[in-house]
Design a protein around this motif. Structure first.
Motif, short mmCIF file in Angstrom:
data_model
loop_
_atom_site.label_atom_id
_atom_site.label_comp_id
_atom_site.label_asym_id
_atom_site.label_seq_id
_atom_site.Cartn_x
_atom_site.Cartn_y
_atom_site.Cartn_z
N GLY A 299 121.19 17.19 26.50
CA GLY A 299 119.96 16.65 25.95
C GLY A 299 119.22 15.76 26.91
N PRO B 254 111.14 16.87 27.53
CA PRO B 254 111.44 17.82 26.46
C PRO B 254 110.92 17.34 25.12
CG PRO B 254 113.37 17.44 27.83
CD PRO B 254 112.35 16.40 28.21
N ASP C 54 115.59 18.47 21.04
CA ASP C 54 116.85 18.44 21.77
C ASP C 54 117.05 19.76 22.49
OD1 ASP C 54 119.37 18.11 22.73
OD2 ASP C 54 120.35 17.88 20.78
N TRP C 55 117.11 19.71 23.81
CA TRP C 55 117.33 20.92 24.61
C TRP C 55 118.80 21.28 24.70
CZ3 TRP C 55 113.70 21.21 29.51
CH2 TRP C 55 112.38 21.44 29.07
N TRP D 84 115.12 23.29 34.49
CA TRP D 84 116.18 23.15 33.51
C TRP D 84 116.80 24.51 33.25
CZ3 TRP D 84 119.43 20.00 31.28
CH2 TRP D 84 120.06 20.36 30.08
N PRO E 256 119.34 26.24 30.73
CA PRO E 256 120.14 26.08 29.51
C PRO E 256 121.56 26.60 29.71
CG PRO E 256 118.00 27.09 29.04
CD PRO E 256 118.18 27.11 30.53
N LEU F 255 111.36 26.76 23.67
CA LEU F 255 111.41 25.45 24.31
C LEU F 255 110.00 24.86 24.34
CD1 LEU F 255 113.79 25.71 27.41
CD2 LEU F 255 114.21 24.52 25.27
N ASP F 256 109.89 23.62 23.91
CA ASP F 256 108.62 22.90 23.96
C ASP F 256 108.79 21.67 24.84
OD1 ASP F 256 107.80 24.76 22.10
OD2 ASP F 256 107.91 23.39 20.39
N TYR F 257 107.75 21.36 25.61
CA TYR F 257 107.85 20.21 26.51
C TYR F 257 106.47 19.80 26.99
CZ TYR F 257 107.68 24.04 29.98
OH TYR F 257 107.33 25.15 30.70
#
Length: 531
Positions: free
Chosen positions: A328, A361, A364-365, A389, A391, A403-405
């Motif tokens: 995270g 991020p 939570d990634w 990043w 995963p 994924l949002d950032y």
């Protein structure tokens, strides 16, 4: 500048909807804009949702490489001649109507496959078609007669970023999934990418491309502009939504929905691409009047536990890949910390005004790694730094990824309460005049690290803080630290000796009463690369 010579900004002119003609066909036929509607005619749906459905469908089909349709006269252009083809600013979309303007970018050079570009408003989609009159060819010696509708290589958005009466560059989308933005007072430097596929992996890197771009017409009082993109490539498809908010810090809010055509061994998200040629830490073999040449100075990482890491960048003599395992992450970025012209002495490139880019991020990634790739480069014309990043969960067909950032393009570092690493210097091991052994001469290295700011402000006695240092693959001498009255912080001297020619990994931070008061400096060094 790119990490390698990628395929062109690959494009398929597939229809947005499943109909036979599609949007591109409407453009060619000169038909009016279409409107996105539910199958049950329940009203408008978003472009983003429609692109998600399309990307999911494409992931179940075989990849179709786009045809190359650029005339040979454009393919043969070198970089300088290609830049001479300029968009006519009086042809910009929405000029004088809203705070933003949209310009299209020409094909040529390595950009050989067109990107389909559309404007959208209230669910209506208007294809934007190519015509030579949109561009000024007067300096290029190119005769565009007979080009036809060859399409565009990308788009550029303008906004009064620095003065209310001047429309400045704000963001560019061009080439594969590359884009880059500016904040107030900055000049173009590092780039971002929608995705990285197998970067520095033995399977070989892929460059999926944004094949369709949809730009929403902003409201007259809008502070942001929204752009959607369809991604397509041999292993992956995806849909993206970008909201760009300009300012002293320009924020790009990204929503990504990805689908795998086939397993991807190494997927990179929140991708940043930059250039590092040399700096005082890394001047072996450099004969240049400038003290340093780089778009970014180092990689910064904020962990979920509150630790801040700082990794100075280098220009290695061989491919180097460093990974930072995290659960995270709170954020990471490629940062340009030196902001004074004398640090660079470059009147043309103005490296002191190149922006940093910080990825934050949203949500939570989970588990994964921040990956730093450093590629040898002979000069400043190549982007040789990639950070992203990765995963921990494998990316495979049937397992979509969301994924949002945010990406903040800024001339400042993220705020934190700790002292930060301002300067890293390096030189020969030991003290001048004191003999060293042959192994210490060959395998040793002195590191000089300046920490400034935070709890070090107004510090009068360096003895109230201690140096916490560790090493893997070597040994370190007891560190020495002192006040630096010129920087207003603390300078640390750290002598290290590698165990052999393999990499030596060092870490160092300042603490008070066992509690860290600075970010953690970390570096990897190989004795066989020493000057």
């Amino acid at each position: 500048m790119l990490t390698a010579a990628p395929p062109s900004a690959s494009v398929t002119r597939r229809a947005l909807l499943s109909g036979a003609a599609g949007v591109a066909g409407l453009a060619a036929a000169g038909l009016p804009p279409i409107r996105l509607v539910h199958a049950q005619d329940q009203g408008p749906v978003s472009v983003f949702d429609t692109l998600i459905d399309k990307a999911a469908r494409l992931a179940g089909e075989a990849y179709q490489p786009p045809p190359v349709t650029v005339p040979k006269t454009l393919m043969d252009l070198d970089y300088d001649d290609f830049r001479k083809i300029r968009f006519r600013r009086d042809q910009a979309l929405w000029r004088g109507e809203v705070p933003f303007e949209l310009q299209m970018l020409h094909l040529g050079g390595y950009l050989r496959s067109p990107v389909s570009v559309f404007s959208t408003e209230n669910g209506a989609i208007t294809p934007l078609t190519y015509r030579p009159g949109l561009f000024d060819f007067s300096d290029s010696r190119i005769d565009p007669a007979g080009f036809g509708d060859i399409g565009f290589s990308g788009v550029r958005v303008h906004y009064p970023l620095n003065r209310h009466d001047v429309m400045d560059d704000l963001v560019v989308f061009q080439g594969a999934s590359y884009f880059r933005a500016l904040c107030a007072g900055s000049v173009y430097g590092l780039s971002a990418r929608g995705i990285a596929v197998n970067t520095a992996h033995h399977d070989g890197e892929e460059f999926p491309a944004f094949t369709e771009l949809y730009v929403e017409r902003p409201d007259p009082l809008a502070r942001s502009i929204v752009l959607h993109a369809l991604l397509d490539g041999p292993s992956v498809t995806g849909a993206y939504r970008f909201e760009i908010t300009p300012g002293a810090t320009t924020r790009t809010t990204v929503q990504a929905r990805l689908f795998a055509r086939q397993p991807v061994p190494q997927l990179g998200m929140g991708v940043l691409t930059s250039m590092f040629d040399f700096a005082p830490i890394d001047r072996a073999g450099v004969d240049d009047f400038r003290p340093r040449v780089h778009d970014s100075q180092g990689l910064s990482i904020q962990t979920a536990t509150g630790e801040w890491l700082w990794r100075p960048l280098t220009n290695p003599d061989r491919l180097a890949v460093n990974t930072f395992s995290l659960q995270g992450p709170k954020g990471f970025g490629l940062m340009q910390r030196m902001r004074a012209f004398p640090e660079y002495q470059d009147l043309e490139a103005r490296y002191h005004l190149r922006p940093s880019a910080w990825v934050t991020p949203r949500g939570d990634w989970g588990a994964g790694e921040v990956v730093l790739v450093e590629i040898p480069t002979p000069d400043e014309t190549n982007d040789n730094i990639v950070a992203f990043w990765k995963p921990a969960q494998p990316f495979e067909p049937g397992q979509p990824l969301s994924l949002d950032y945010d990406i903040d393009w800024t001339l400042d570092d993220p705020d934190h309460a700790l002292a930060w690493c301002h300067t890293t210097l390096a030189g020969r091991f030991g003290v001048v005049g004191v003999p060293v052994s042959e192994s210490e001469r060959r395998l040793g290295r002195k590191w000089v690290i300046d920490f400034v700011g935070g709890p070090l402000c107004n510090l009068r006695d360096a003895g109230v803080v201690e140096v916490v240092a560790s090493v893997g693959g070597g040994r370190i001498e007891p560190p020495v630290h002192t006040l630096n009255d010129l920087s207003g912080g603390v300078r640390v001297y750290l002598d290290s000796v590698a165990e052999g020619d393999g990499p030596m990994n060092l870490r160092c931070h300042l603490a008070r009463g066992g509690t860290p008061v600075s970010e953690t400096w970390t570096v990897q060094w190989r004795a066989d690369t020493a000057a």
